[in-house]
Design a protein around this motif. Structure first.
Motif, PDB file in Angstrom:
ATOM      1  N   ARG A   1      44.829  45.036  50.617  1.00 26.66           N
ATOM      2  CA  ARG A   1      43.575  45.360  50.377  1.00 26.66           C
ATOM      3  C   ARG A   1      42.737  44.826  50.654  1.00 26.66           C
ATOM      4  NH1 ARG A   1      43.780  48.155  45.944  1.00 26.66           N
ATOM      5  NH2 ARG A   1      42.607  46.877  44.558  1.00 26.66           N
ATOM      6  N   GLU A   2      41.563  43.606  49.267  1.00 27.94           N
ATOM      7  CA  GLU A   2      40.895  42.919  49.182  1.00 27.94           C
ATOM      8  C   GLU A   2      41.047  41.841  48.177  1.00 27.94           C
ATOM      9  OE1 GLU A   2      38.535  45.790  47.519  1.00 27.94           O
ATOM     10  OE2 GLU A   2      39.459  45.837  45.836  1.00 27.94           O
ATOM     11  N   LEU A   3      40.261  40.834  48.282  1.00 35.76           N
ATOM     12  CA  LEU A   3      40.212  39.855  46.379  1.00 35.76           C
ATOM     13  C   LEU A   3      39.535  40.154  45.783  1.00 35.76           C
ATOM     14  CD1 LEU A   3      39.179  36.648  48.777  1.00 35.76           C
ATOM     15  CD2 LEU A   3      41.493  37.486  48.341  1.00 35.76           C
ATOM     16  N   ASN A   4      40.467  40.019  44.531  1.00 32.27           N
ATOM     17  CA  ASN A   4      38.953  40.525  43.557  1.00 32.27           C
ATOM     18  C   ASN A   4      37.972  39.712  42.823  1.00 32.27           C
ATOM     19  OD1 ASN A   4      40.080  38.475  41.596  1.00 32.27           O
ATOM     20  ND2 ASN A   4      41.402  39.862  40.998  1.00 32.27           N
ATOM     21  N   GLU A   5      37.414  39.910  41.770  1.00 32.36           N
ATOM     22  CA  GLU A   5      35.476  38.914  41.852  1.00 32.36           C
ATOM     23  C   GLU A   5      36.955  37.390  41.688  1.00 32.36           C
ATOM     24  OE1 GLU A   5      37.084  41.119  40.066  1.00 32.36           O
ATOM     25  OE2 GLU A   5      36.644  40.951  37.817  1.00 32.36           O
ATOM     26  N   ASN A   6      37.609  37.372  41.387  1.00 33.27           N
ATOM     27  CA  ASN A   6      38.351  35.973  41.045  1.00 33.27           C
ATOM     28  C   ASN A   6      39.210  35.133  42.460  1.00 33.27           C
ATOM     29  OD1 ASN A   6      37.795  35.859  38.290  1.00 33.27           O
ATOM     30  ND2 ASN A   6      39.301  37.245  37.742  1.00 33.27           N
ATOM     31  N   GLY A   7      38.785  35.645  43.198  1.00 28.18           N
ATOM     32  CA  GLY A   7      39.642  35.223  44.718  1.00 28.18           C
ATOM     33  C   GLY A   7      41.101  35.390  44.246  1.00 28.18           C
ATOM     34  N   TYR A   8      41.246  36.736  43.842  1.00 29.45           N
ATOM     35  CA  TYR A   8      43.005  36.692  43.464  1.00 29.45           C
ATOM     36  C   TYR A   8      42.897  37.728  44.319  1.00 29.45           C
ATOM     37  CZ  TYR A   8      44.692  33.754  40.297  1.00 29.45           C
ATOM     38  OH  TYR A   8      44.846  32.611  39.695  1.00 29.45           O
ATOM     39  N   ILE A   9      44.441  38.391  45.237  1.00 28.93           N
ATOM     40  CA  ILE A   9      44.828  39.198  45.980  1.00 28.93           C
ATOM     41  C   ILE A   9      44.753  40.391  45.938  1.00 28.93           C
ATOM     42  CG2 ILE A   9      46.404  39.814  48.232  1.00 28.93           C
ATOM     43  CD1 ILE A   9      46.682  36.798  48.419  1.00 28.93           C
ATOM     44  N   LEU A  10      44.268  41.891  46.289  1.00 29.13           N
ATOM     45  CA  LEU A  10      44.791  42.865  45.636  1.00 29.13           C
ATOM     46  C   LEU A  10      45.536  44.144  45.977  1.00 29.13           C
ATOM     47  CD1 LEU A  10      41.622  43.370  43.224  1.00 29.13           C
ATOM     48  CD2 LEU A  10      42.859  43.228  42.649  1.00 29.13           C
ATOM     49  N   PRO A  11      46.760  44.697  45.946  1.00 33.07           N
ATOM     50  CA  PRO A  11      47.081  44.702  44.720  1.00 33.07           C
ATOM     51  C   PRO A  11      48.243  42.760  44.278  1.00 33.07           C
ATOM     52  CG  PRO A  11      48.160  46.553  46.144  1.00 33.07           C
ATOM     53  CD  PRO A  11      47.440  45.573  46.882  1.00 33.07           C
ATOM     54  N   GLY A  12      48.244  42.562  45.653  1.00 33.04           N
ATOM     55  CA  GLY A  12      48.915  40.650  45.632  1.00 33.04           C
ATOM     56  C   GLY A  12      50.096  40.847  44.632  1.00 33.04           C
ATOM     57  N   LEU A  13      50.118  39.890  43.866  1.00 30.28           N
ATOM     58  CA  LEU A  13      51.208  39.298  42.978  1.00 30.28           C
ATOM     59  C   LEU A  13      50.945  39.171  42.193  1.00 30.28           C
ATOM     60  CD1 LEU A  13      51.878  36.392  43.703  1.00 30.28           C
ATOM     61  CD2 LEU A  13      54.257  37.748  45.610  1.00 30.28           C
ATOM     62  N   GLY A  14      49.942  38.806  41.806  1.00 29.53           N
ATOM     63  CA  GLY A  14      49.463  38.055  40.621  1.00 29.53           C
ATOM     64  C   GLY A  14      49.081  36.026  41.175  1.00 29.53           C
ATOM     65  N   ASP A  15      49.848  34.845  40.760  1.00 25.63           N
ATOM     66  CA  ASP A  15      49.481  33.775  40.272  1.00 25.63           C
ATOM     67  C   ASP A  15      50.992  33.343  41.185  1.00 25.63           C
ATOM     68  OD1 ASP A  15      47.670  30.621  39.520  1.00 25.63           O
ATOM     69  OD2 ASP A  15      50.045  30.971  40.171  1.00 25.63           O
ATOM     70  N   ALA A  16      50.984  32.835  42.456  1.00 26.26           N
ATOM     71  CA  ALA A  16      52.008  33.032  42.748  1.00 26.26           C
ATOM     72  C   ALA A  16      52.803  31.517  42.754  1.00 26.26           C
ATOM     73  CB  ALA A  16      52.537  32.635  44.735  1.00 26.26           C
ATOM     74  N   GLY A  17      51.804  31.004  42.241  1.00 25.92           N
ATOM     75  CA  GLY A  17      52.584  29.029  41.555  1.00 25.92           C
ATOM     76  C   GLY A  17      53.259  29.402  40.223  1.00 25.92           C
TER      77      GLY A  17
END
Ligand code: PRP
Ligand code: URA
Length: 208
Positions: A185-201
């Motif tokens: 959908r979009e990025l949050n204010e910290n540049g994370y993808i929403l809904p995303g999966l969190g930090d991939a690394g």
């Protein structure tokens, strides 16, 4: 978003769900990444041109095919490493370059810390691997590095993309097709993808 190609099928939808679920353990997370990467590799291979040659079966001579161009895989460290093995299984003679980029947590700009690529990028099909296309800053910087070294036939392989990242990469590198398994959908204010999966690394390497 003409450059965007979404690779979808029921197994990918199931595997993206494993990746999204915060309860998914590392080994399941890695296996799901690996399976989606196979699907991406197969889809991207539709871009490859073939060279025809004669092959001798035990019975007669017939047409055979090989890839026309050398394939160069370039994972963006760290998370891109999780996609390399599946691609190599599908393209065993691929060469592998590495680009080390880390987003600054405040500015979200990528900081580069490592670069190593094979020779002859100018005659190769260059595939950048990174599961997350968020602001697009890392991917754009990776393609700039590679183009500065002669790459001119490039593809982006990602698992989850944000519209912001697709837009930026398309603007800065309009010649690069972007393959992804999911447009989020979009990025949050910290540049994370929403809904995303969190930090991939962090989720791949257990550094949460
Ligand atoms: C993540 C991811 C991408 C980048 C995407 O890497 O793997 O490289 O962020 O964000 P962007 O599109 O906004 O540039 P990160 O910087 O967290 O480094 P890591 O892989 O070492 O965890
Ligand atoms: N990098 C990640 O690992 N995840 C995001 O959502 C954005 C950038």
């Amino acid at each position: 978003m003409d450059n965007l190609k979404i690779v979808s099928n029921p197994l990918i939808s199931r595997d993206i769900t494993y990746l999204r679920n915060k309860e998914t353990k590392e080994y399941q997370f890695r296996l799901a990444l690996r399976r989606i990467a196979y699907a991406l590799a197969i889809e991207i291979s539709n871009e490859f041109e073939l060279r025809e040659f004669e092959v001798e079966t035990p019975l007669e001579i017939t047409k055979g095919y090989n890839l026309k161009k050398q394939v160069v895989l370039v994972p963006v460290l760290r998370a891109g490493l999780s996609l390399v093995n599946s691609f190599i299984e599908m393209i065993p003679n691929a060469k592998v370059g590495h680009i080390g980029l880390q987003r600054d947590e405040k500015t979200l700009k990528p900081i580069d810390y490592y670069y190593k690529a094979p020779k002859n990028l100018d005659t190769s099909k260059v595939i950048v691997l990174d599961p997350m296309l968020a602001t697009g800053g890392s991917a754009s910087a990776a393609f700039q590095f590679l183009k500065d070294k002669g790459a001119n036939d490039c593809v982006m392989a990602s698992l989850i993309a944000a519209p912001e990242g697709v837009k930026r990469l398309t603007k800065e590198h309009p010649d690069v097709p972007i393959y992804t398994a999911m447009l989020d959908r979009e990025l949050n204010e910290n540049g994370y993808i929403l809904p995303g999966l969190g930090d991939a690394g962090d989720r791949t390497f257990g550094t949460l």
